[in-house]
Design an enzyme around this catalytic site. Structure first.
Site, short mmCIF file in Angstrom:
data_model
loop_
_atom_site.label_atom_id
_atom_site.label_comp_id
_atom_site.label_asym_id
_atom_site.label_seq_id
_atom_site.Cartn_x
_atom_site.Cartn_y
_atom_site.Cartn_z
N GLU A 1 0.85 -1.19 0.00
CA GLU A 1 0.00 0.00 0.00
C GLU A 1 0.88 1.24 0.00
OE1 GLU A 1 -2.22 -0.74 3.56
OE2 GLU A 1 -3.14 -2.54 2.72
N SER B 1 -6.24 -3.92 0.43
CA SER B 1 -6.87 -5.25 0.45
C SER B 1 -5.78 -6.21 0.88
CB SER B 1 -7.36 -5.63 -0.96
OG SER B 1 -8.19 -4.66 -1.52
N GLU B 2 -5.62 -6.32 2.19
CA GLU B 2 -4.46 -7.06 2.69
C GLU B 2 -4.46 -8.51 2.24
OE1 GLU B 2 -6.15 -4.87 4.57
OE2 GLU B 2 -4.59 -3.36 4.88
N PHE C 1 1.20 -1.19 8.73
CA PHE C 1 1.16 -1.43 10.17
C PHE C 1 0.91 -2.91 10.40
CE2 PHE C 1 0.26 3.00 9.66
CZ PHE C 1 0.90 3.62 10.73
N HIS D 1 -2.70 0.76 16.05
CA HIS D 1 -1.48 1.07 15.31
C HIS D 1 -0.25 1.05 16.21
CE1 HIS D 1 -4.64 2.67 12.69
NE2 HIS D 1 -3.78 2.68 11.70
#
Lengths: 326, 333
Positions: free
Chosen positions: B37, B66-67, B90, B136
């Site tokens: 990303e 869209s991991e 992250f 995070h």
């Protein structure tokens, strides 16, 4: 119903032979499982043969497929020999995955079969990555991701279609819509009646196909594969079919009427295709019988191979976790 | 490869050192591609700066948020001849790709009977950076180290960042490469030459005789500052920076414990069920007779990392907690 107008007689006969080989293999697997010969559990492909056979006949040997938990049919259709598949189902060292994977993880990377996958829609992203790799390597390979009407509701389906479409990757997403996601009718869980409608969200063709008619499964696949290979991007093929057996062998099938199954069995895709082959003079009655006999002999040889094979050595239980010397 | 002590170095940040490693790997091997990303823009922490210009969009691929597809596409590419580096800004974002990490990447080689390797690197930024709050700030290495089939590294300084990333990309198995946010901008000397730090090799970054302080990532710096205070109290701690959690350099830890007889394990991740428990349990069962005191763990308290700076400081460990643990293992508190 079936006509043979878009393929050569050889192709039509080849698809028939593949369907019969899958049917005979899977029927034997069902018997073996019920007899307690196979560990784990098995999901058979009976009733859906026209899809694996029709789609894979549209592929080149080095093209890729990713499969599902119901993967034996895809494995056979993509060119894996029956012996190593059967031995894998027995958990033997001679199995395709040396007994480490079993029914839900049958794979043979040498024929482009990148694995049955026990996670619903788990193969779609893998197929997309294989297509990305093919694009980068300029190999011209196409990847087919098989999944089901259960998988179409997974996030991975949407993530894969979006990415493949955005990059016009050479993937064909083949939904085997066998009407039941595990034990639940798709009609109770899914927002669209026609699963091909989902393609519109990603700006790609979505085509509904009679998944029990090899003429349709093969020709629509040929078109989608050609489109993919020429750089125009992915397609979604919604192949309507029916799962003759339960979700797995031994499923009590309380979620559907026996009469529904009986009804659907009347339109057996193999019998229908055989009538078409006979009507077109491509196969004789005797010729058809021979194909069944050969498939039975091939299956029996696979069973013998599996039964005569050794279990993996227990001292190797931790082999293959990592690459040796890596 | 060991780094020659007199090799020419250049001062650069941890993040820049990883860019250096990426560039060297991508020049050396055309099969290396990057998917992540925001990477065209250099990444959240500058970890990919300049790569697009040199290697182009075919190799530096901006991914949708869209991991699952970032990871799945990386697995698919890895098993068909490429060596992808997947990036998730992250470490919490990897949770959206857990199926692909756990069920696909980690298991493919074994499940398929060794017929394929999955040479990919998953880069993710972890740890606390002032008030990044619950989603995070986590350190999730314990999730990854638990899984057979994954290798896990967590460098603590720019030189190791470069060498470990080179080694991770060259490795034939999936490697989770954890880069702590607090040290990403930290500068240090980095050898100019191309080198690799072998996975599974710990570094003794401060010799000592009184106790063994096992740590990694951001806590290595905290451990070294704790050592300065401990030295003033007359306690000489030996600091071992594991660098690589899987494979684990147990021999180096055992040798040190044999010398000191006392063990503290410190990480920023939660103490409960954390990687420190594995180190303590392994050393205790292998070298019980060498221990002169019960080992002590340092880690975060069991709460999501809070937003409030006051609360964050309360939950997250630092040098104070390491000093306290060292005193405890020395029988001084």
């Amino acid at each position: 119903m079936s006509t043979i107008d878009g393929m050569t007689p050889d192709r039509a006969a080849h698809i028939h032979r593949t369907m019969v080989r899958i049917r005979v293999f899977e029927s034997r697997v069902e018997e073996l499982f019920k007899a307690g010969k196979l560990p784990g559990f098995v999901h058979t492909y009976i009733g859906q043969e026209a899809i694996a056979a029709g789609v894979c006949a549209a592929l080149q040997p080095d093209d890729y497929i990713t499969s599902t938990h119901r993967g034996h049919g895809h494995a056979i259709a993509k060119g894996m020999a029956m012996g190593p598949i059967m031995a894998e189902l027995y958990g033997k060292e001679t199995g395709a995955c040396r007994g480490r994977g079993g029914s839900m993880h049958v794979a043979d990377f040498s024929v482009g079969m990148l694995g049955a996958n026990g996670i619903v829609a788990g193969g779609l992203g893998i197929a997309t990555g294989a297509a990305l790799s093919a694009r980068y390597r300029e190999s011209g390979q196409v990847a087919v991701g098989f999944f089901g009407d259960g998988g179409i509701n997974k996030g991975t389906f949407h993530e894969a279609l979006n990415f493949a479409a955005a990059h016009r990757l050479a993937v064909v997403f083949v939904c085997e819509n066998n009407q039941y996601a595990q034990f639940t009718s798709r009609l109770r869980t899914t927002s669209v009646e026609n699963l091909a409608d989902r393609a519109a969200a990603y700006g790609i063709p979505g085509i509904t196909v009679d998944g029990n008619d090899p003429n349709q499964t093969h020709l629509r696949s040929m078109e989608a594969v050609e489109r993919a290979r020429s750089g125009l991007g992915p397609s979604l093929l919604n192949m309507e079919t029916y799962r003759f057996g339960g979700h797995y062998v031994g499923d009590a099938e309380v979620y559907r009427e026996a009469s529904e199954v009986e009804d659907r069995r009347q339109s057996d895709p193999i019998r229908t295709w055989e009538r078409a082959l006979s009507d077109h003079g491509i196969m004789t009655e005797v010729g058809l019988k021979t194909i069944w006999k050969e498939a039975e002999a091939e299956t029996e040889a696979a069973v013998r191979y599996a039964e005569n094979s050794p279990d993996p050595e227990v001292s190797t239980a931790l082999d293959f976790v990592f690459t040796a010397g890596s | 490869m060991d780094i020659e002590s007199d090799a020419p170095t250049r001062r650069m940040s941890f993040g820049q050192a990883t860019v250096d490693a990426m560039r060297l790997a991508m020049r050396e091997d055309k099969r290396v591609i990057v998917l992540g990303e925001d990477i065209s823009w250099g990444g959240n922490f500058g970890q990919f700066r300049g790569l697009l210009d040199e290697f182009g969009t075919q190799r530096v691929i901006d991914m949708p948020i869209s991991e699952a597809i970032i990871m799945a596409a990386s697995v698919g590419a890895a098993v068909t001849g490429l060596r992808p580096v997947a990036s998730m800004s992250f470490v919490e974002f990897t949770l959206g790709a857990m199926d692909e990490i756990v069920n696909q990447a980690a298991k493919f080689r074994y499940m398929f009977g060794g017929q394929v390797s999955v040479p990919l690197v998953l880069r993710a930024s972890d740890g606390v950076l002032r008030s990044s709050a619950g989603q995070h700030s986590s350190s999730l290495e314990g999730l990854f180290t638990h899984l057979p089939g994954l290798k896990v590294v967590a460098p603590s300084n720019p030189a190791d960042a470069k060498g470990l990333l080179r080694a991770a990309i060259a490795d034939n198995d999936p490697v989770v490469y954890l880069e702590n946010k607090k040290i990403t901008a930290k500068r240090g000397p980095v050898p100019v030459e191309d080198y690799r730090v072998a996975l599974g090799s710990a570094a003794i970054c401060r010799p000592g005789t009184d106790l063994t302080l096992v740590t990694y990532s951001v806590m290595t710096g905290h451990a070294l500052s704790a050592c300065r205070r401990l030295a003033e109290m007359g306690i000489e701690a030996e600091v071992i920076d594991l660098r690589s959690l899987v494979p684990l350099d147990l021999a180096t830890v055992l040798r040190s414990v044999a010398k000191t007889g006392r063990l503290v394990v410190a990480h920023e991740a939660w103490t409960f069920g954390g990687f420190g428990a594995e180190v303590v349990a392994t050393i205790t069962s292998r070298a019980f007779d060498l221990l002169q005191a019960a080992p002590v763990r340092v880690g975060a308290r069991s709460a999501p990392i809070p937003f409030s700076p006051a609360l964050e400081e309360e939950v997250v460990p630092g040098p104070d907690q390491i000093v306290e643990a060292a005193r405890k293992v020395m029988g001084l508190s």
